[in-house]
Design a protein around this motif. Structure first.
Motif, PDB file in Angstrom:
ATOM      1  N   GLY A 121      15.835  23.624 -54.637  1.00  0.00           N
ATOM      2  CA  GLY A 121      16.480  24.813 -54.081  1.00  0.00           C
ATOM      3  C   GLY A 121      15.599  25.612 -53.153  1.00  0.00           C
ATOM      4  N   ALA A 122      14.535  25.017 -52.630  1.00  0.00           N
ATOM      5  CA  ALA A 122      13.591  25.750 -51.784  1.00  0.00           C
ATOM      6  C   ALA A 122      13.719  25.402 -50.312  1.00  0.00           C
ATOM      7  CB  ALA A 122      12.161  25.487 -52.255  1.00  0.00           C
ATOM      8  N   ASP A 123      14.743  24.651 -49.953  1.00  0.00           N
ATOM      9  CA  ASP A 123      14.901  24.236 -48.563  1.00  0.00           C
ATOM     10  C   ASP A 123      15.599  25.339 -47.769  1.00  0.00           C
ATOM     11  OD1 ASP A 123      14.835  22.744 -46.284  1.00  0.00           O
ATOM     12  OD2 ASP A 123      16.560  21.521 -46.796  1.00  0.00           O
ATOM     13  N   TRP A 124      14.866  26.464 -47.574  1.00  0.00           N
ATOM     14  CA  TRP A 124      15.444  27.580 -46.836  1.00  0.00           C
ATOM     15  C   TRP A 124      14.324  28.421 -46.246  1.00  0.00           C
ATOM     16  CZ3 TRP A 124      14.844  32.779 -48.573  1.00  0.00           C
ATOM     17  CH2 TRP A 124      14.170  32.889 -49.795  1.00  0.00           C
ATOM     18  N   ASP A 125      14.658  29.176 -45.283  1.00  0.00           N
ATOM     19  CA  ASP A 125      13.724  30.080 -44.644  1.00  0.00           C
ATOM     20  C   ASP A 125      14.158  31.506 -44.984  1.00  0.00           C
ATOM     21  OD1 ASP A 125      13.506  31.869 -41.916  1.00  0.00           O
ATOM     22  OD2 ASP A 125      11.694  30.733 -42.327  1.00  0.00           O
ATOM     23  N   GLU A 126      13.227  32.334 -45.417  1.00  0.00           N
ATOM     24  CA  GLU A 126      13.599  33.662 -45.907  1.00  0.00           C
ATOM     25  C   GLU A 126      14.224  34.531 -44.829  1.00  0.00           C
ATOM     26  OE1 GLU A 126      11.877  37.319 -48.598  1.00  0.00           O
ATOM     27  OE2 GLU A 126      10.448  36.029 -47.560  1.00  0.00           O
ATOM     28  N   MET A 127      13.724  34.452 -43.611  1.00  0.00           N
ATOM     29  CA  MET A 127      14.292  35.280 -42.558  1.00  0.00           C
ATOM     30  C   MET A 127      15.728  34.868 -42.275  1.00  0.00           C
ATOM     31  SD  MET A 127      11.081  35.860 -39.953  1.00  0.00           S
ATOM     32  CE  MET A 127      11.969  37.073 -38.993  1.00  0.00           C
ATOM     33  N   ARG A 128      16.000  33.552 -42.343  1.00  0.00           N
ATOM     34  CA  ARG A 128      17.362  33.092 -42.152  1.00  0.00           C
ATOM     35  C   ARG A 128      18.248  33.510 -43.328  1.00  0.00           C
ATOM     36  NH1 ARG A 128      16.578  27.709 -41.760  1.00  0.00           N
ATOM     37  NH2 ARG A 128      17.331  27.207 -43.841  1.00  0.00           N
ATOM     38  N   ALA A 129      17.697  33.419 -44.533  1.00  0.00           N
ATOM     39  CA  ALA A 129      18.474  33.781 -45.717  1.00  0.00           C
ATOM     40  C   ALA A 129      18.876  35.250 -45.706  1.00  0.00           C
ATOM     41  CB  ALA A 129      17.676  33.463 -46.976  1.00  0.00           C
ATOM     42  N   LEU A 130      18.028  36.103 -45.150  1.00  0.00           N
ATOM     43  CA  LEU A 130      18.322  37.535 -45.090  1.00  0.00           C
ATOM     44  C   LEU A 130      18.993  37.927 -43.780  1.00  0.00           C
ATOM     45  CD1 LEU A 130      15.010  38.947 -46.640  1.00  0.00           C
ATOM     46  CD2 LEU A 130      17.257  38.792 -47.725  1.00  0.00           C
ATOM     47  N   ASP A 131      19.298  36.938 -42.935  1.00  0.00           N
ATOM     48  CA  ASP A 131      19.951  37.183 -41.647  1.00  0.00           C
ATOM     49  C   ASP A 131      19.124  38.115 -40.766  1.00  0.00           C
ATOM     50  OD1 ASP A 131      21.958  36.756 -39.793  1.00  0.00           O
ATOM     51  OD2 ASP A 131      23.114  38.518 -40.417  1.00  0.00           O
ATOM     52  N   LEU A 132      17.822  37.893 -40.757  1.00  0.00           N
ATOM     53  CA  LEU A 132      16.917  38.732 -39.969  1.00  0.00           C
ATOM     54  C   LEU A 132      16.772  38.169 -38.553  1.00  0.00           C
ATOM     55  CD1 LEU A 132      14.169  39.316 -42.684  1.00  0.00           C
ATOM     56  CD2 LEU A 132      16.044  40.838 -42.044  1.00  0.00           C
ATOM     57  N   PRO A 133      16.439  39.021 -37.586  1.00  0.00           N
ATOM     58  CA  PRO A 133      16.358  38.583 -36.176  1.00  0.00           C
ATOM     59  C   PRO A 133      15.075  37.804 -35.896  1.00  0.00           C
ATOM     60  CG  PRO A 133      15.802  40.897 -36.352  1.00  0.00           C
ATOM     61  CD  PRO A 133      16.209  40.465 -37.733  1.00  0.00           C
ATOM     62  N   ALA A 134      15.030  36.555 -36.316  1.00  0.00           N
ATOM     63  CA  ALA A 134      13.805  35.753 -36.225  1.00  0.00           C
ATOM     64  C   ALA A 134      13.300  35.622 -34.788  1.00  0.00           C
ATOM     65  CB  ALA A 134      14.046  34.375 -36.835  1.00  0.00           C
ATOM     66  N   SER A 135      14.209  35.374 -33.836  1.00  0.00           N
ATOM     67  CA  SER A 135      13.780  35.184 -32.439  1.00  0.00           C
ATOM     68  C   SER A 135      13.143  36.447 -31.882  1.00  0.00           C
ATOM     69  CB  SER A 135      14.969  34.773 -31.575  1.00  0.00           C
ATOM     70  OG  SER A 135      15.478  33.526 -31.995  1.00  0.00           O
ATOM     71  N   ALA A 136      13.728  37.597 -32.188  1.00  0.00           N
ATOM     72  CA  ALA A 136      13.173  38.868 -31.710  1.00  0.00           C
ATOM     73  C   ALA A 136      11.810  39.141 -32.337  1.00  0.00           C
ATOM     74  CB  ALA A 136      14.135  40.011 -32.020  1.00  0.00           C
ATOM     75  N   VAL A 137      11.663  38.790 -33.611  1.00  0.00           N
ATOM     76  CA  VAL A 137      10.378  38.983 -34.287  1.00  0.00           C
ATOM     77  C   VAL A 137       9.313  38.085 -33.674  1.00  0.00           C
ATOM     78  CG1 VAL A 137       9.152  38.651 -36.470  1.00  0.00           C
ATOM     79  CG2 VAL A 137      11.384  39.775 -36.462  1.00  0.00           C
ATOM     80  N   GLU A 138       9.658  36.842 -33.414  1.00  0.00           N
ATOM     81  CA  GLU A 138       8.692  35.916 -32.827  1.00  0.00           C
ATOM     82  C   GLU A 138       8.256  36.377 -31.444  1.00  0.00           C
ATOM     83  OE1 GLU A 138      10.460  32.065 -32.957  1.00  0.00           O
ATOM     84  OE2 GLU A 138      10.062  31.779 -35.102  1.00  0.00           O
ATOM     85  N   GLN A 139       9.198  36.867 -30.639  1.00  0.00           N
ATOM     86  CA  GLN A 139       8.836  37.360 -29.310  1.00  0.00           C
ATOM     87  C   GLN A 139       7.949  38.583 -29.410  1.00  0.00           C
ATOM     88  OE1 GLN A 139       9.488  35.848 -26.242  1.00  0.00           O
ATOM     89  NE2 GLN A 139       7.907  37.333 -25.733  1.00  0.00           N
ATOM     90  N   ALA A 140       8.259  39.478 -30.361  1.00  0.00           N
ATOM     91  CA  ALA A 140       7.428  40.664 -30.558  1.00  0.00           C
ATOM     92  C   ALA A 140       6.007  40.273 -30.977  1.00  0.00           C
ATOM     93  CB  ALA A 140       8.062  41.575 -31.609  1.00  0.00           C
ATOM     94  N   LEU A 141       5.902  39.240 -31.803  1.00  0.00           N
ATOM     95  CA  LEU A 141       4.581  38.776 -32.221  1.00  0.00           C
ATOM     96  C   LEU A 141       3.801  38.217 -31.039  1.00  0.00           C
ATOM     97  CD1 LEU A 141       2.506  38.100 -34.420  1.00  0.00           C
ATOM     98  CD2 LEU A 141       3.759  35.967 -34.837  1.00  0.00           C
ATOM     99  N   LEU A 142       4.449  37.421 -30.210  1.00  0.00           N
ATOM    100  CA  LEU A 142       3.791  36.882 -29.023  1.00  0.00           C
ATOM    101  C   LEU A 142       3.304  37.999 -28.106  1.00  0.00           C
ATOM    102  CD1 LEU A 142       6.214  33.920 -28.179  1.00  0.00           C
ATOM    103  CD2 LEU A 142       3.855  33.715 -28.980  1.00  0.00           C
ATOM    104  N   ASP A 143       4.108  39.054 -27.987  1.00  0.00           N
ATOM    105  CA  ASP A 143       3.736  40.184 -27.123  1.00  0.00           C
ATOM    106  C   ASP A 143       2.602  41.005 -27.724  1.00  0.00           C
ATOM    107  OD1 ASP A 143       5.739  39.402 -25.394  1.00  0.00           O
ATOM    108  OD2 ASP A 143       7.204  40.842 -26.159  1.00  0.00           O
TER     109      ASP A 143
END
Length: 323
Positions: A121-143
């Motif tokens: 039951g561990a085949d999941w990503d927490e940000m996806r499970a919580l419906d979080l804006p993963a792409s926006a977070v990744e771009q903010a991290l790069l910046d």
């Protein structure tokens, strides 16, 4: 000169050259080398031992498993091993056959890891499970990270290695650590692709990192701290391995929230962090707090940055933070 001669003698054998060529493509265990090279385990174990004794291979134990990979390029053995591998002919038929076999073994490793995750039951990503804006977070991290080449990166709580994959084009070397062997199996499968061979992962405890002081130019903790029993201790240890005089730490986590299900269902230890709380944690770890980036979503997120001053973290402050 004696160390150089030892390394050259250790590499001057066909099977050991094949092993080095494979190790340059990622981490392998003895059984995988056996399957790829078609040789007996006792014979390969002897070759691996000689390469490790000469400093041309690193041997990393994870529970019952032992992984072999090239040492860091900054070490004498690592630089020699890479110099030897670079001089191997890319079109050599035997090396090409080894690469094909390695690709098959890596694919099987990824399949087994994925099946194991689904069973548990561990085949999941927490940000996806919580419906979080993963792409926006990744771009903010790069910046938020320094522009251009970052240098050496440490990803604490790397999970499936997504951040290593994201930041690979901007780092000279990257290491992801995690306490979950299942996560590391998926991360190794992800990092076996071309262009990611300077990234590696290993099993480690974030409170006791088996890493030298000041060895990394950037350290990232993404969606990790809300699980930490002792956030101050985790950040103090992250500060220890950060390069003095400008090394950058970035924490990506949830802002304060009232979601009781995260505590009950997802076993979060902390219901997010306020800017004031994170500022205090950074200060206690001997870090200089930096900017804060807010990313709105179903649950608001923050990216907090800090840097390490030129002077070392005071011993009494470090001890206090790790209690």
């Amino acid at each position: 000169m004696e160390n150089l001669l030892t390394g050259l003698r250790a590499s001057a054998e066909p099977t050991r050259l094949r092993i080095l060529a494979l190790a340059a493509r990622g981490s392998f265990c003895v059984m995988e080398f056996t399957e790829i090279l078609g040789q007996s385990q006792p014979r390969l174990s002897r070759h691996l031992r000689l390469l490790c004794e000469a400093g041309l291979l690193d041997r990393v134990r994870e529970g019952a498993n032992v992984w072999f990979t090239l040492p860091d390029g900054g070490s004498p053995g690592g630089s020699l091993a890479r110099a030897v591998v670079e001089r191997l002919p890319e079109d050599d038929p035997m090396l090409a056959a080894d690469r094909r076999q390695a690709a098959r073994v890596l694919a099987e490793r990824a399949r087994i890891a994925s099946e194991s995750f689904r069973r548990t039951g561990a085949d999941w990503d927490e940000m996806r499970a919580l419906d979080l804006p993963a792409s926006a977070v990744e771009q903010a991290l790069l910046d938020l990270l320094p522009a251009g080449e970052i240098g050496r990166l440490l990803d604490i709580g790397t999970g499936t290695g997504r951040l290593l994959e994201l930041l690979a084009p901007r780092v000279t070397a990257a290491l992801g650590i995690d306490a979950s062997r299942a996560m590391l199996a998926l991360a190794r499968a992800r990092l076996s692709r071309p262009g990611l061979l300077h990234c590696a992962v290993r099993l480690a405890d974030m409170y006791r990192l088996p890493l030298p002081d000041g060895g990394f130019d950037a350290v990232v903790l993404q969606m990790v701290l809300h699980y930490a029993e002792d956030p101050a201790g985790a950040l103090a240890e992250a500060a220890r391995v950060l390069r003095p005089g400008g090394g950058r730490l970035v924490v990506v986590d949830l802002a304060p929230h009232g979601r009781a299900d995260c505590i009950d269902r997802l076993a979060h230890r902390w219901p997010g962090f306020s800017d004031e709380a994170m500022h205090d944690l950074f200060t206690r770890a001997g870090l200089i707090p930096g900017g804060v980036v807010a990313v709105p979503g179903p649950m608001d997120m923050r990216l907090w940055s800090a840097s390490r001053a030129a002077e070392a973290v005071p011993a009494d402050l470090f001890l206090e933070a790790t209690r």
